[in-house]
Design an enzyme around this catalytic site. Structure first.
Site, PDB file in Angstrom:
ATOM      1  N   CYS A   7      24.253  29.414  86.712  1.00 56.23           N
ATOM      2  CA  CYS A   7      23.359  30.337  85.992  1.00 56.23           C
ATOM      3  C   CYS A   7      22.185  30.754  86.882  1.00 56.23           C
ATOM      4  O   CYS A   7      21.293  29.948  87.159  1.00 56.23           O
ATOM      5  CB  CYS A   7      22.861  29.656  84.716  1.00 56.23           C
ATOM      6  SG  CYS A   7      21.524  30.532  83.882  1.00 56.23           S
ATOM      7  N   CYS A  52      18.708  30.601  85.231  1.00 51.87           N
ATOM      8  CA  CYS A  52      18.248  29.209  85.153  1.00 51.87           C
ATOM      9  C   CYS A  52      17.501  28.825  86.425  1.00 51.87           C
ATOM     10  O   CYS A  52      16.486  28.119  86.380  1.00 51.87           O
ATOM     11  CB  CYS A  52      19.428  28.261  84.968  1.00 51.87           C
ATOM     12  SG  CYS A  52      20.343  28.469  83.428  1.00 51.87           S
TER      13      CYS A  52
END
Length: 298
Positions: free
Chosen positions: A42, A45
């Site tokens: 991700c 993230c």
């Protein structure tokens, strides 16, 4: 002066099903716990994680935990995490706030500070902030300074307490020291509304200059020719520097009533600067803003 940023040395914990109860539920009985759900693949993230870690490290009464959803799908399912990054804040064993997706540092800071204020054992500094604000409005800078310093000692991350301290320094004429504090803030912290208003107050204090100037000649000029809008502008600035905020705003409101377009709206612009410097939560500002609206939209 006490440090304005707290150092939080609590480690960032990697949470699994085996330690979730201890590191999140139990831990949140004594301090707020922020849990970031993330995944190695991700990209958002990777952007959000360092911001969260930085803000948490500068905030008391908060710790951070991370959950890799690829390795802990059961936890993610139980908390209904549908995408990453997702962030939850836990207090007293319960999730009380959260957000999904990458966020700017200013939004993350607001989220973390809100949780810190709700954390078990967190000191309620609101009475100190109110006392400091009231004392400052009455011109008692020593009492105001003491209140804001106590608030900062309890909550070094509080933008409101720091802004109050800066306002005290401005009222005391310590403009360089006030500027030094504001210049030492990072961009996102400086963007907090209370600190933006404190910066506006400092800018206005530099603009208005000496608060001990003799107001008599300016008052006489306005009395001799009430249509002299430049005289009203100068008098308003001098009144404001002298601490007569309400009277200063009245001069500008009267100028706007006479000619709202004078000098491309200079009186209105100056009034808005007064609003920012005083603080938009002030009753004086609320009253003057209502009067301004009445003039502009009548």
């Amino acid at each position: 002066m006490e440090p304005i940023i707290a150092e939080n040395t609590a480690p960032i914990v990697e949470v699994t099903a085996a330690n979730f109860m201890e590191e999140v539920i139990t831990a949140s009985q004594t301090e707020a716990v922020i849990v970031q759900f993330w995944a190695p693949w991700c990209q958002p993230c990777k952007q959000l994680g360092p911001i969260l870690e930085k803000v948490v490290a500068a905030t008391k009464n908060v710790r951070m935990a991370k959950v890799n959803i690829d390795e802990n799908q059961q936890i993610a399912a139980q908390l209904r995490v549908q995408s990453v990054p997702t962030v939850y804040g836990f207090v007293n064993g319960q999730p009380v706030d959260g957000f999904a997706g990458a966020q700017p540092e200013s939004a993350v800071r607001q989220f973390v500070e809100k949780l810190a204020a709700a954390a078990p054992g967190a000191v309620d500094i609101e009475p100190l902030l109110q006392a400091g604000t009231a004392a400052l409005a009455e011109g008692d800078t020593s009492e105001a300074l003491a209140a804001f310093q106590q608030a900062l000692a309890a909550r070094p991350d509080s933008a409101e307490a720091l802004a109050g301290l800066v306002r005290c320094l401005i009222q005391m004429g310590e403009l360089d020291e006030a500027a030094e504090i504001l210049q030492g803030l990072d961009e996102d912290r400086a963007a907090a509304p209370a600190l933006r208003e404190a910066a506006a107050a400092l800018e206005l204090a530099r603009k208005t200059g000496d608060s001990n100037a003799d107001l008599s000649p300016l008052a006489a000029a306005v009395a001799a020719n009430p249509q002299d809008l430049q005289a009203k502008q100068d008098y308003a600035l001098a009144l404001f520097a002298d601490g007569q905020q309400e009277q200063a705003m009245e001069q500008l409101l009267d100028s706007i009533r006479q000619d709202r377009d004078w000098q491309e709206g200079a009186a209105r612009q100056q009034l808005l600067e007064f609003f920012s410097a005083i603080g938009h939560g002030s009753p004086l500002v609320a009253s003057a803003r209502a009067a301004l609206s009445s003039i502009l939209f009548s």
